[in-house]
Design an enzyme around this catalytic site. Structure first.
Site, short mmCIF file in Angstrom:
data_model
loop_
_atom_site.label_atom_id
_atom_site.label_comp_id
_atom_site.label_asym_id
_atom_site.label_seq_id
_atom_site.Cartn_x
_atom_site.Cartn_y
_atom_site.Cartn_z
N LYS A 34 -3.50 -13.76 10.37
CA LYS A 34 -3.06 -12.75 9.40
C LYS A 34 -2.55 -13.39 8.10
O LYS A 34 -2.43 -14.60 8.01
CB LYS A 34 -1.99 -11.87 10.03
C1 LIG Z 1 -5.26 -3.34 12.38
C2 LIG Z 1 -4.64 -4.16 13.45
N1 LIG Z 1 -3.60 -3.67 14.15
C3 LIG Z 1 -2.99 -4.38 15.11
C4 LIG Z 1 -3.42 -5.64 15.44
C5 LIG Z 1 -2.73 -6.37 16.56
O1 LIG Z 1 -1.95 -7.40 16.06
P1 LIG Z 1 -1.21 -8.40 17.05
O2 LIG Z 1 -2.22 -9.45 17.42
O3 LIG Z 1 -0.08 -8.97 16.23
O4 LIG Z 1 -0.73 -7.64 18.21
C6 LIG Z 1 -4.50 -6.21 14.75
C7 LIG Z 1 -4.95 -7.55 15.09
O5 LIG Z 1 -5.94 -8.07 14.69
C8 LIG Z 1 -5.12 -5.45 13.74
O6 LIG Z 1 -6.17 -5.93 13.05
#
Ligand SMILES: Cc1ncc(COP(=O)(O)O)c(C=O)c1O
Length: 386
Positions: free
Chosen positions: A191
Site C-alpha cells: 500500500k
Molecule cells: C480496497 C481494499 N480493502 C481492503 C483491503 C485489505 O487490506 P489488508 O490487507 O490491510 O487487510 C485491501 C487489500 O488489498 C484492499 O485493496
C-alpha cells in the site's frame, strides 16, 4: 535519507515495492529497545496523526484493514439480514466481513471513468433492509463523498469508507476518510504507506469507542492503560470481543510511512503524469481520468485495454511486458460477485464492472521507481503498439 535500493534491472521490475528508510528502521529499533512491543505509544502516535489529519473524533490502529472493516461493521451493529451497498470491483475484505456477520453485500455497478460506485447507483439499490453504504476509493481516486454523505443522511444510513487505496487523497477539499461515519486504512506491504501489515479505523467517537472494546477482547481498558498498575488483571469483559490491535513494532513503521505520504504521493503523481502524457495516444488504451477537484492518491495507475482496438488483450499485454521486458503488472480486481461464496447470492449483472475487470491492468507506479524505470515502462508499453 537512505532508503532500500530501488529495483534493479537484474530481475523483473516489481509492480509495487515499499520504500523503507533509515527513519523507519530507527523507530523499529527504538521500539525493540523500549521493552514495549504491542499496541502502545507508537500506535497512539499513529492514531493521533490520522485523527488530526482527518479531523475526526478518534482513530484506532489495528492489525489490518480487514480487521478495521470487520470492527466497523460490528461496531455499527450490522448483522443478520442487513444489506450494505458496496462495489464488486474491490478486494474481497469488506464483502467477506459482511457475509461472515450474516449481512448481505449488495453490489452496484461502477462508473466507467473512475471505476467508483456512484451515489445514483447506490440510491437505486436502497431497500427497507439497507443499513449502510460501504464505498471504496478505487486506486486512490475518491468517490463523490459530499453526495454520498447527503444520500446517507437522507436515508438514515451508515456511511463507511474503505480508504485502503486513498490515505492521502482528497476531493472537493474533503480528505478521504473524513466524510464517513467510519473509514478504514491499510498499511499492507503493497500500500501507499507500507508497514507489512496493519490498518486504522477512524471516525465517530461512539462507534470508535465500541470498536476499541471489540478489538481488545471486549476488555474495558487497554494493556498499555493497565501497564504499570499493581494489578494488571483488574479488568472487566464488557462484550465478547476479538483481538485486532496493531503492535507497536508495526506502528513504528506505519507512523513514519504515514508522515512521508506527501512526498510519496507527489512522486506517484509525477510518474502517473509521465505515463499519461506518453501513453494517451495509443489506440485501445485508456489512461486514468482525474476528475476536477480530485487530488488522486495514485495507489494504482490503472489502464484499460480494449482488445477490439489494441494489438494485444489485457492478459497478452501483461504476459508480453513480463516475458519480453521484465516488467510485472497486476490486475485490480476479480469482481467479488463472480467469486465462490458470492455466486450464489442471486442474479447480479454488473456490465461495467465485468468489462473493466477484463480490461484493467495496473502499471508499476511507486516512489521506489527511478526515472529510468519509468522510461523503461513507457518504452516497453509503446513498443507493443508498433
Ligand atoms: C480496497 C481494499 N480493502 C481492503 C483491503 C485489505 O487490506 P489488508 O490487507 O490491510 O487487510 C485491501 C487489500 O488489498 C484492499 O485493496
Amino acid at each position: 535519507m537512505t532508503s532500500t535500493p530501488a529495483p534493479t534491472t537484474a530481475g523483473p521490475l516489481p509492480w509495487n515495492q515499499p520504500l523503507i528508510g533509515e527513519e523507519e528502521i530507527a523507530e523499529v529499533v527504538d521500539t525493540l529497545r523500549s521493552g514495549w512491543l504491542t499496541h502502545g505509544p507508537k500506535a497512539t502516535r499513529l492514531e493521533h496523526a490520522v485523527r488530526d489529519a482527518l479531523s475526526v473524533d478518534d482513530a484506532f490502529a489495528v492489525s489490518s484493514c480487514t480487521a478495521a472493516l470487520h470492527l466497523a461493521f460490528l461496531a455499527a451493529g450490522i448483522g443478520d439480514g442487513d444489506e450494505v451497498i458496496t462495489p464488486s470491483l474491490t478486494f474481497c475484505a469488506a464483502p467477506n466481513a459482511l457475509l461472515r456477520e450474516g449481512a448481505r453485500p449488495v453490489f452496484v455497478d461502477v462508473d466507467p471513468v473512475t471505476l467508483n460506485i456512484t451515489p445514483e447507483a447506490a440510491e437505486a439499490a436502497i431497500t427497507p433492509r439497507t443499513k449502510g453504504i460501504a464505498v471504496m476509493h478505487y486506486g486512490g481516486h475518491m468517490c463523490d463523498m459530499q453526495a454520498f454523505r447527503a444520500l446517507a443522511d437522507q436515508h438514515g444510513l451508515l456511511l463507511i469508507e474503505d480508504a485502503a487505496h486513498a490515505l492521502y487523497a482528497s476531493r472537493d477539499g474533503l480528505r478521504a476518510g473524513s466524510a464517513g461515519d467510519l473509514a478504514t486504512y491499510s498499511f499492507y506491504a503493497n500500500k501507499v504507506a507500507a508497514a507489512g501489515e496493519g490498518g486504522v479505523l477512524a471516525g465517530r467517537g461512539d462507534l470508535l469507542h465500541q470498536a476499541r472494546l471489540l478489538g481488545r477482547h471486549g476488555i474495558d481498558s487497554s494493556a498499555w492503560q493497565r501497564h504499570g498498575k499493581r494489578n494488571t488483571a483488574d479488568y472487566e469483559v464488557v462484550v465478547p470481543g476479538l483481538k485486532y490491535v496493531m503492535p507497536d513494532v508495526t506502528a513504528a513503521i506505519a507512523a513514519v510511512q504515514y508522515e512521508r505520504l506527501p512526498d510519496f504521493t507527489a512522486r506517484r503523481a509525477a510518474i502517473a503524469a509521465s505515463y499519461t502524457q506518453a501513453l494517451t495516444d495509443l489506440p485501445g488504451l485508456t489512461t486514468p481520468t482525474v476528475l476536477p477537484g480530485v487530488q488522486h492518491g495514485w495507489f494504482l495507475y490503472p489502464v484499460l485495454i480494449d482488445p477490439a482496438d489494441a494489438p494485444l488483450d489485457r492478459d497478452q499485454t501483461a504476459a508480453t511486458l513480463l516475458q519480453r521486458h521484465q516488467i510485472s503488472t497486476s490486475v485490480h480486481f476479480k469482481p467479488v460477485h463472480t467469486l465462490g461464496p458470492y455466486r450464489s447470492l442471486g442474479d447480479q449483472t454488473l456490465p461495467v464492472t465485468e468489462t473493466a475487470a477484463a480490461r484493467q491492468l495496473s502499471l508499476p507506479c511507486y516512489p521506489a521507481m527511478t526515472d529510468v524505470h519509468v522510461d523503461h515502462v513507457i518504452t516497453a508499453v509503446r513498443s507493443l503498439w508498433t
